[in-house]
Design an enzyme around this catalytic site. Sequence first.
Site, short mmCIF file in Angstrom:
data_model
loop_
_atom_site.label_atom_id
_atom_site.label_comp_id
_atom_site.label_asym_id
_atom_site.label_seq_id
_atom_site.Cartn_x
_atom_site.Cartn_y
_atom_site.Cartn_z
N THR A 1508 12.18 23.68 -123.66
CA THR A 1508 13.55 24.15 -123.50
C THR A 1508 14.57 23.07 -123.81
O THR A 1508 15.73 23.37 -124.08
CB THR A 1508 13.78 24.65 -122.07
OG1 THR A 1508 13.33 23.65 -121.15
CG2 THR A 1508 13.02 25.94 -121.82
N CYS A 1509 14.17 21.81 -123.75
CA CYS A 1509 15.11 20.74 -124.05
C CYS A 1509 15.57 20.79 -125.50
O CYS A 1509 16.66 20.33 -125.83
CB CYS A 1509 14.49 19.39 -123.77
SG CYS A 1509 13.09 19.01 -124.84
#
Length: 1542
Positions: A1508-1509
């Site tokens: 998700t980063c």
Amino acid sequence: MDRGRKRSEVADQLPADKRACSSSEFRLATADVVAAVSASSTSSIPPPLSFEHPDCDMESSSSGRGGGDSAYGSCESDDDPLHHQPRAGCGASRGKFQRIISVLDSEDAGPSVQLASLTELCEALSFCMEDSLGYFPVDNALPLLVKLAGSEGNPDVMLLAIRAITYLCDVMPRSADAIVRHGALPVLCGRLLSIEYLDVAEQSLQALEKISRKQPVPCLQAGTVMAVLGFIDFFCISVQRVALSTVANVCKKLPLDCSSLVLEAVPIICNILQYEDYKLVETAVTCLIRITNSFSNSTEILDVLCKHGMIGKSLHLITVDGRTTLSQPVFVGLIGLLTNMATTSLVAVRTLLEVGVSSSLKRILVASGLSHGSTYTFPEGIYSNQLVLEVLKLLYHIMPSAARDDENIQPFLAKEKILEEQPMYLYQLSTDILPVLIEVVKSGANLSVCYGCLSVMINIIYFGTVDMLQDLVKNSNISSFLASLMARKDRHVLVSALKIVELLMQKFSSVCSSSFIKEGVVYAIEVFLEHETQLVSLGQQSDQQDNQMSLRDVPRCLCYIFDPPNTSTSERKTCRVGKDAVLSLAKHIKAAYFTGESVNCEIGVSEVLKKLKIMCSTLNENVDQSLSNDGCAKIEELSQLLGQVMADINFGEAISSFEFVESGAVRSLLHYLSNGRYLNKSFSHCMRPSHCLAILKRLQTFTVVSLSKTGHSWEDMLLALLIRKLQDALTSFDNFPVIVSQFFKSRNSYSDIPTRHSTLNPCLRVRFVREDGEFNLSDYSDVVSIDVSSSFVTIEDYLWPKVGASMSGQIQEQNRKDVTTTSAAVSSFRCSEINVLEVSCSDNQHIPSANFVQVNQEQQTSLEDTSMKLREMMTESISNPQSSCDGHAKDCEILSPSNGDAIPKLIFSIEGREIDRSMTFYQAILQFQLNAEPDLVVGPKFWSEVYQVSYRKAEQITTQSHASCCDSQSFLFQEKAGYPWHKLSFISSLLLAELPCKLDKANPSYDLLFMMKILEGLNRFSSFLLSHERSISLAEGRIENLGDLKVVAPSIPQAEFISSKLTDKLEQQLQDPLTLATGCMPSWCDQLMMACPFLFSFEVRWKYFRLKTFGCKVQLNQMQLANTSGSSSVTDRRPASGWTYRKKFKVKRSDIFGSAEKMMASHAQSRAVIEVEYEEEVGTGLGPTMEFFTLVSHEFQKDGMGMWRGERHSLSDLQTNQCSEESAFVVAPLGLFPRPWSAGSSVSDDRQFSDVLKKFSVLGQLVAKAIREGRILDIPFCSTFYKVILDQALGIYDIQSFDPELGRTLLEFQALSHRKSFLKSASSQNFGHASDLSFRNTAIEDLYLDFTLPGYSDYLLSSATNSKMVNIDNLEEYVSLVVDASIKDGISRQVQAFQSGFNEVFPLKSLQIFTEHELERVLCGEQGTWTFSELLDHVKFDHGYTASSPPVINFLETIQEFDCNERRAFLQFVTGAPRLPPGGLVALNPKLTIVRKGYGCEVDMDLPSVMTCANYLKLPPYSSKERMRERLLYAITEGQGCFHLS
């Protein structure tokens, strides 16, 4: 599988042909690797570092769904650049190298010894730096290495020898010369021309790439180009990139006699343009650009390039809807390539015309953001104008020029012959380009682009036929366009505009003559000539042109923008346009085409204009006459006249923008709406109740007229047609400049003001001079450096102690007393609204006089006119026994100056012109320079000049504010629950007859802007105005049924009020390097944003907000990110306060709300960016942080918080803690709105309420932190809640937005109370008929209403009347109390707590440029559908996938088919938030990236995983679309709620 946890996955190893390339990874990394070398075979040699990090390395971030923020560089798997950083440290020595070389040179050294020695040499070189290789025996080592590389014995020896050469060239670039001298090039090329071992060939490519950087010509002569390209398709993508980079290096310097060595490779390079890898395509384009630039003067070579199909394949990159995957610099270079071809090669010109290049160029111009309606497809940055200019150069050189050069006439004649043979070429070109060029100029393009557009237009019109041009001229409204150009000051633009006028008159004067009169072209020429004549008669010269070059600070004259760059500098400074060219051409046009005999009417004035002027004059006279009859005597007659004027404007004979403005129609409408004040500044009755009542009635009348339709859609409303007229006129008459900074670069400078310090901002040099006749101040003539962002308050603080010393002690003491007295009485005055400060007083009490210091006399007069007289005008309440007035009979209202809290001591001026203190110093100097040169360019001379600024002592002018409690004769303004009309910005502007800003009223656009503000406000509040009118109609008996009170007012989309031209101008200004670095911009940007923010698109206002609120560093980072990523996002999920200062905060997933309270208590006021880490989870970074903000926003929506209307738990439940821990969410289909709390509550209620206030404070902090750091909240506030937190006016009509039933009932009650008051005032005999005062055939008393708030039985509306029941006599009081409890006192403390928490992070008032609906978009992002093309445009595919891969097609089709809940779950899974940021997919940053995961036959059993980063989805190549949908839905459903390494 644990439902709260994602599966841990084995790292996915990509095959070699799917890996990306890193040219710095062809080396051995450690001694352990070297020790593993075997001398037996090539396969035993350990490979150099891989071309790409394996997938497991990519997943080594700190979170499985998303690791650390991509700003750390830990999540994105970007390819390492070819030019890697040198290694630190060196383990080699001179003796060691000599020993290795001696072993290799030994005759008895066998293959095993050579292999060991080469391995040791490679290891030593791989850890060295250039400065430690001064003693490397280059001349001794290279012959041996070349010999071993060319040997045919052991392939491992060849590989390591070539690798040693590669490392040597990398560590010591200057050794490339020796490598070439010792014959390495033929050997390396030979290994590529006959590939026996793939590893050896790849290593040879790497060596050639290093050598070609320093020795491009020898590489070319050795046949490197064809050697590296001959078998390029056999290599993987990463190696292909290295090969093409080698060719690009070689093409930097191409001797003319070596052209054959390059031309044979052009077909291969052109073929690469069709590859899917964008890096390969960009490098191939770079190669072609360099080849074309090298042979730009050779017609023969360029013709050969055309025959190889270079033009057609190049155009393919820019023909897909104006989009491109190329970076801006490369894309601009590609257009320059075509320009070079067209300049020299007739074959290229014919080819470009045959393939229809004009349609492609049209898309580029539309997509560049410099034409109306564009969508800013291209990345933002400083290249937009450069791109458009390159397109114009290409267009200019495709066509023959109207200004022929006798010395080089053959190319012009040849191009002209092409157009004569194929007239369709010119027709297609003119049809595509001419209208777009007009829009580009209208958008506010800079001077070079404007002149370039006009030059291309001249060529098109010059060679165009009458039949071809006639329709184009009519459809494009070129007459209005030319009229607007006549207001420009630059002589190049004026001459070009006049040439177009002359050409059109020559071709079809009968058509253009009337059009030029109607659109004001003739009028503009006449005004210009008259002005010139007056200057000549006064002995002056209008010619500022001689100084233009120095004022603009530009390197060359506009005459040379289409010339080759090798034109001499001295020649560029010589202007080709004669000194008197404009005047001579204007006189010629008037004498030849517009004499008195040839034009039947007055010069420049049409019959339609005369008629409209008469009607507007009549309307003005009637308005003025009505003033003598208290403003209402002729209301019917005025209404009819207004309708006639509006009908003539919209439906009469077509009215041009010139006629619309010149007729005075706008001023007449404003004069009507302001009840005669707009054109009568001496009007003394502006605060009379009758005047205020007249304004409200006229607004209601105008609303009814303007909302009438001639068709079935909103586009047929008179209001929509009037807005279009205003937009067209604003486009034509706008003269707000875009200031371009030339050669700006941030560097350290020293500033004296505001404080003596070093700054990266540029500084202005200023000498302050005391004005003549000023004897109270000391002289101060030192030259000081002032930071560009300094205000005049800061300058005064610096200067006052130095110049005020000569004042006597008595004067100083008196001044201190005045300041003390005045400061106590002065309150802030917002420029955008009339703010009222209510001061309670008794009947016999007088308000103490307050002293106000005024900057200028005009403001003084305005305050005297408006002081203390607004309460009686449309106020919401005259007396309220339950208010804070404690029963006082009268309220007094005080207006104060806008900068009353900053009393000036000094007045500054430049050349006798007083400076507006609201400007920054930079803006003041800029305005001074613009008066001398409207097309100013901020260059080196702007910063080096010493500006002289005069100062004098400010006069302490005071005015006395008088309380006014006028008696209104109309019950309309005595109602207790009335709407606060005077707090609406557009109505307050009408009352004062001026915009709430300091724009020059002499500006041609001022009236247009004022009218646009009124219409925008009327469009937003039309339902309120009409509802109010219906209520009065029922009171007066014109309607009888309560059901008729319901109003469905049509409205116009807010986008119709956006000015494309002003939006484009502000967009360009925000892209200027100086603006990005310092936040400095022309004053019109701030003034218009303050008064009329609706004129700008949401995207531009968002950028402006970030720059002004969070500082210039933020915007610079945004722009750099956009340019590097190829994204044109208007918003970003990355934080706004810089990305280097971060703080990690550990939270408990079981106590999200408690963690949020602790976080805000610790970090709300900190500028550090918060990164969340969950306890007992390894995830940290952007993904977990985004999810945390989402979870916290859900916590605030839980039932039982005591915060929102609609909660199922009562106050007693809250007090006894009977709410379940797992509370359901509050049901609020129209959005969350604060629950009212009574001020007179018990002690236990106070404790509960204190907790509620704390929650609102935390919520304010959280919302502000989310906006500042670019986080998305999933919390649906009611639109009215956004209004109240922004201090916008709220009234009874707003209640329907969160409680429609209550709001509708209150309006009906209010109408009944109006009816009662009207009957009572009209005749006491008629009063008391029950049928007239019943509520839906029921007496009010029979409703059995008590004085408690509906829905909240524990909320007593009034302790004094709690025993009463509601009846017709106290109905008005009841309505007032319910309204007060619902949207005022009942929620005021909650709102104040929210605002207080918010302001701890950044000022809430900075959000006032957004509407309530846009604020939801800012805070909560967007959730909507996405099309397949949008997904294809804004999703990135890498590491095994391309846009055409079958799994990718299945994936895009699958997520496109998701419903709303599935889309939310998917976004939550990939990004951490269930919504996209404002702007949608295009604004998602980092981009959503899809990579391949897993190989083999078991992929159908695998699950997708994410980081998700980086918005990084690893997707297995499922066998079918159905299987993909099943596994994807399973992952996004079961994979929520935890972050671990995947």
